[in-house]
Scaffold this motif. Structure first.
Motif, PDB file in Angstrom:
ATOM      1  N   GLU A 238     -96.236   1.158  81.493  1.00  0.00           N
ATOM      2  CA  GLU A 238     -97.048   0.116  80.858  1.00  0.00           C
ATOM      3  C   GLU A 238     -97.415  -0.973  81.860  1.00  0.00           C
ATOM      4  O   GLU A 238     -98.518  -1.543  81.798  1.00  0.00           O
ATOM      5  N   HIS A 239     -96.511  -1.257  82.805  1.00  0.00           N
ATOM      6  CA  HIS A 239     -96.778  -2.232  83.864  1.00  0.00           C
ATOM      7  C   HIS A 239     -98.016  -1.792  84.656  1.00  0.00           C
ATOM      8  O   HIS A 239     -98.923  -2.607  84.931  1.00  0.00           O
ATOM      9  N   ILE A 240     -98.062  -0.517  85.018  1.00  0.00           N
ATOM     10  CA  ILE A 240     -99.202   0.009  85.769  1.00  0.00           C
ATOM     11  C   ILE A 240    -100.469   0.003  84.906  1.00  0.00           C
ATOM     12  O   ILE A 240    -101.554  -0.383  85.375  1.00  0.00           O
ATOM     13  N   ARG A 241    -100.351   0.440  83.655  1.00  0.00           N
ATOM     14  CA  ARG A 241    -101.535   0.504  82.791  1.00  0.00           C
ATOM     15  C   ARG A 241    -102.191  -0.862  82.647  1.00  0.00           C
ATOM     16  O   ARG A 241    -103.418  -1.002  82.776  1.00  0.00           O
ATOM     17  N   ARG A 242    -101.386  -1.872  82.401  1.00  0.00           N
ATOM     18  CA  ARG A 242    -101.942  -3.218  82.237  1.00  0.00           C
ATOM     19  C   ARG A 242    -102.530  -3.732  83.554  1.00  0.00           C
ATOM     20  O   ARG A 242    -103.539  -4.455  83.557  1.00  0.00           O
ATOM     21  N   THR A 243    -101.889  -3.394  84.653  1.00  0.00           N
ATOM     22  CA  THR A 243    -102.387  -3.857  85.942  1.00  0.00           C
ATOM     23  C   THR A 243    -103.714  -3.187  86.286  1.00  0.00           C
ATOM     24  O   THR A 243    -104.638  -3.833  86.805  1.00  0.00           O
ATOM     25  N   VAL A 244    -103.841  -1.898  85.997  1.00  0.00           N
ATOM     26  CA  VAL A 244    -105.106  -1.194  86.232  1.00  0.00           C
ATOM     27  C   VAL A 244    -106.216  -1.823  85.395  1.00  0.00           C
ATOM     28  O   VAL A 244    -107.338  -2.022  85.872  1.00  0.00           O
ATOM     29  N   MET A 267    -102.052   0.536  94.232  1.00  0.00           N
ATOM     30  CA  MET A 267    -101.903   1.110  92.896  1.00  0.00           C
ATOM     31  C   MET A 267    -101.598   2.609  92.976  1.00  0.00           C
ATOM     32  O   MET A 267    -100.846   3.147  92.154  1.00  0.00           O
ATOM     33  N   ALA A 268    -102.164   3.281  93.967  1.00  0.00           N
ATOM     34  CA  ALA A 268    -101.854   4.706  94.152  1.00  0.00           C
ATOM     35  C   ALA A 268    -100.387   4.894  94.508  1.00  0.00           C
ATOM     36  O   ALA A 268     -99.715   5.807  93.995  1.00  0.00           O
ATOM     37  N   ASP A 269     -99.863   4.041  95.377  1.00  0.00           N
ATOM     38  CA  ASP A 269     -98.441   4.109  95.728  1.00  0.00           C
ATOM     39  C   ASP A 269     -97.558   3.865  94.501  1.00  0.00           C
ATOM     40  O   ASP A 269     -96.528   4.523  94.322  1.00  0.00           O
ATOM     41  N   ALA A 270     -97.972   2.919  93.665  1.00  0.00           N
ATOM     42  CA  ALA A 270     -97.216   2.636  92.444  1.00  0.00           C
ATOM     43  C   ALA A 270     -97.215   3.845  91.520  1.00  0.00           C
ATOM     44  O   ALA A 270     -96.180   4.194  90.925  1.00  0.00           O
ATOM     45  N   HIS A 271     -98.357   4.501  91.401  1.00  0.00           N
ATOM     46  CA  HIS A 271     -98.447   5.682  90.539  1.00  0.00           C
ATOM     47  C   HIS A 271     -97.583   6.822  91.075  1.00  0.00           C
ATOM     48  O   HIS A 271     -96.925   7.537  90.301  1.00  0.00           O
ATOM     49  N   ILE A 312     -93.257  -1.044  91.867  1.00  0.00           N
ATOM     50  CA  ILE A 312     -94.318  -1.263  90.887  1.00  0.00           C
ATOM     51  C   ILE A 312     -94.372  -2.725  90.473  1.00  0.00           C
ATOM     52  O   ILE A 312     -95.457  -3.307  90.333  1.00  0.00           O
ATOM     53  N   GLY A 313     -93.213  -3.330  90.279  1.00  0.00           N
ATOM     54  CA  GLY A 313     -93.189  -4.748  89.934  1.00  0.00           C
ATOM     55  C   GLY A 313     -93.797  -5.617  91.014  1.00  0.00           C
ATOM     56  O   GLY A 313     -94.553  -6.559  90.731  1.00  0.00           O
ATOM     57  N   HIS A 314     -93.494  -5.305  92.273  1.00  0.00           N
ATOM     58  CA  HIS A 314     -94.031  -6.086  93.398  1.00  0.00           C
ATOM     59  C   HIS A 314     -95.547  -5.933  93.480  1.00  0.00           C
ATOM     60  O   HIS A 314     -96.270  -6.935  93.621  1.00  0.00           O
ATOM     61  N   VAL A 315     -96.038  -4.709  93.387  1.00  0.00           N
ATOM     62  CA  VAL A 315     -97.483  -4.470  93.472  1.00  0.00           C
ATOM     63  C   VAL A 315     -98.219  -5.162  92.327  1.00  0.00           C
ATOM     64  O   VAL A 315     -99.248  -5.807  92.525  1.00  0.00           O
ATOM     65  N   ALA A 316     -97.674  -5.022  91.122  1.00  0.00           N
ATOM     66  CA  ALA A 316     -98.341  -5.615  89.954  1.00  0.00           C
ATOM     67  C   ALA A 316     -98.427  -7.132  90.075  1.00  0.00           C
ATOM     68  O   ALA A 316     -99.471  -7.734  89.804  1.00  0.00           O
TER      69      ALA A 316
END
Length: 377
Positions: A238-244, A267-271, A312-316
């Motif tokens: 959900e963190h990634i979805r909202r960030t995208v 974002m690719a690295d996070a995914h 993921i938290g850092h990237v977001a």
């Protein structure tokens, strides 16, 4: 190989998704923040009503008798909604009692399945720098327990908890009665909103059956890791979805920032981190449900869950910029949850160290299909 969920598993997944998304949105989270409540009582009541609280409790004790795969699907939905309900602690504590406890201690599992008693557990001391601070010594009544348990989740609301205790030269699980006169509790709240309690035990006398057999801890720990990793998978997804969604709308220099190559690569690295965690978690749950040993798989999953949550938290936060630290905006909640789950798992460095110790003592890699159970296929 068939990686598809069964119809029953899909039904459980869909029910959990609907329950959490319908009853735990951003508005509700904001209201709950200022409520001072220890857990989301209306949501927990719905979990009891639908049976989500007893999926992993054996049928003989009144539960559903399902496995870690079904529980994982529910915990992912909980993680996506950041719901403060004690799903995994309650039922894994009850399941452990059902498998290993005797006498009155075993009866508590049935009460937990009926929703008559709330159970908690904490394995944090296994990876804490100060080690296990609860000690049990033999006495005429059974055991005398002294020491403390730090930051026990819902320690002020639960009737009992499973916690590690040092018994001579062994680490065992103790069923601790939190309402006993010899137990003193000091309440607190973690940064992501989870209610915790520091528990001080002085001269507590317990019967012999309150200290579970040694195999109980080895059975519980990989399942606790899988549960925490499943929550992290839901939080991070959900963190990634909202960030995208955010980078697809936010504009800078007359361009959407999602079109910037640096943002796309981050974002690719996070995914990739998310999907790596997903595959290792699925393998861990498969092995647990199949009754196969999974010590290295559990440690690798714990490490990847810590790494994914941090990355993921850092990237977001980075791509959200200033709004990411605005407490009126919801994205910070996912960072808080990721950090809390990483701490509960022991941290990436500690997990990697334990995995390295395991590999140094074993001549076969846990991820390769060269173990005895695979040779027989």
């Amino acid at each position: 190989m068939d990686f598809q969920l069964s119809e029953d598993q899909r039904a459980i997944e869909q029910m959990a998704d609907s329950l959490f998304s319908d009853n735990c949105d951003d508005d509700y989270l904001r209201q709950w923040d200022s409520s001072g409540e220890a857990l989301m009582a209306p949501l927990w009541a719905l979990c009891l009503e639908t049976g989500l609280h007893a999926l992993a409790i054996p049928e003989g004790e009144g539960g559903s008798g399902l496995g870690m795969t079904e529980l994982m699907l529910v915990l992912q939905a909980q993680g996506r909604s950041l719901a403060q309900v004690p799903l995994w602690r309650h039922q894994l504590a009850a399941a452990t009692l059902a498998h290993f406890a005797l006498g009155d201690a075993a009866q508590l599992a049935a009460r937990a399945a009926r929703g008559e008693a709330l159970l908690s557990l904490s394995l944090d001391s296994l990876s804490a720098a100060h080690g296990i601070e609860l000690q049990a010594s033999a006495c005429a009544e059974g055991w005398q327990v002294n020491g403390q348990v730090a930051a026990l989740a819902l320690g002020g609301q639960a009737q009992a908890a499973l916690v590690p205790v040092r018994v001579e030269d062994q680490v065992r699980l103790l069923l601790l009665d939190l309402d006993a006169p010899a137990v003193r509790r000091v309440a607190g709240v973690l940064s992501h909103g989870e209610a915790i309690t520091d528990v001080q035990v002085e001269g507590l006398l317990v019967s012999a059956d309150r200290v579970l057999p040694a195999p109980a801890l080895a059975w519980l720990e990989p399942r606790a890791i899988a549960a925490l990793a499943a929550l992290q998978l839901g939080v991070s997804a959900e963190h990634i979805r909202r960030t995208v969604d955010y980078v697809g709308e936010r504009q800078q220099f007359d361009r959407r920032i999602g079109s910037f190559q640096a943002v796309q690569m981050s974002m690719a690295d996070a995914h990739i981190a998310l999907e790596t965690l997903r595959s290792t978690l699925w393998q861990l749950c498969y092995r647990l449900d199949a009754g196969l040993p999974a010590p290295s798989e559990a440690l690798a999953t714990a490490y990847l869950a810590c790494e994914a949550g941090h990355r993921i938290g850092h990237v977001a936060q980075h791509v959200h910029g200033g709004i990411g630290v605005d407490l009126s905006y919801p994205i910070h909640r996912f960072l808080y949850w990721s950090r809390a789950l990483g701490i509960a798992l022991g941290g990436a460095a500690a997990c990697l160290e334990r995995l390295g110790d395991w590999l140094s003592d074993n001549d076969k890699l846990g991820w390769k299909y060269d173990l005895e159970e695979h040779q027989a296929l």
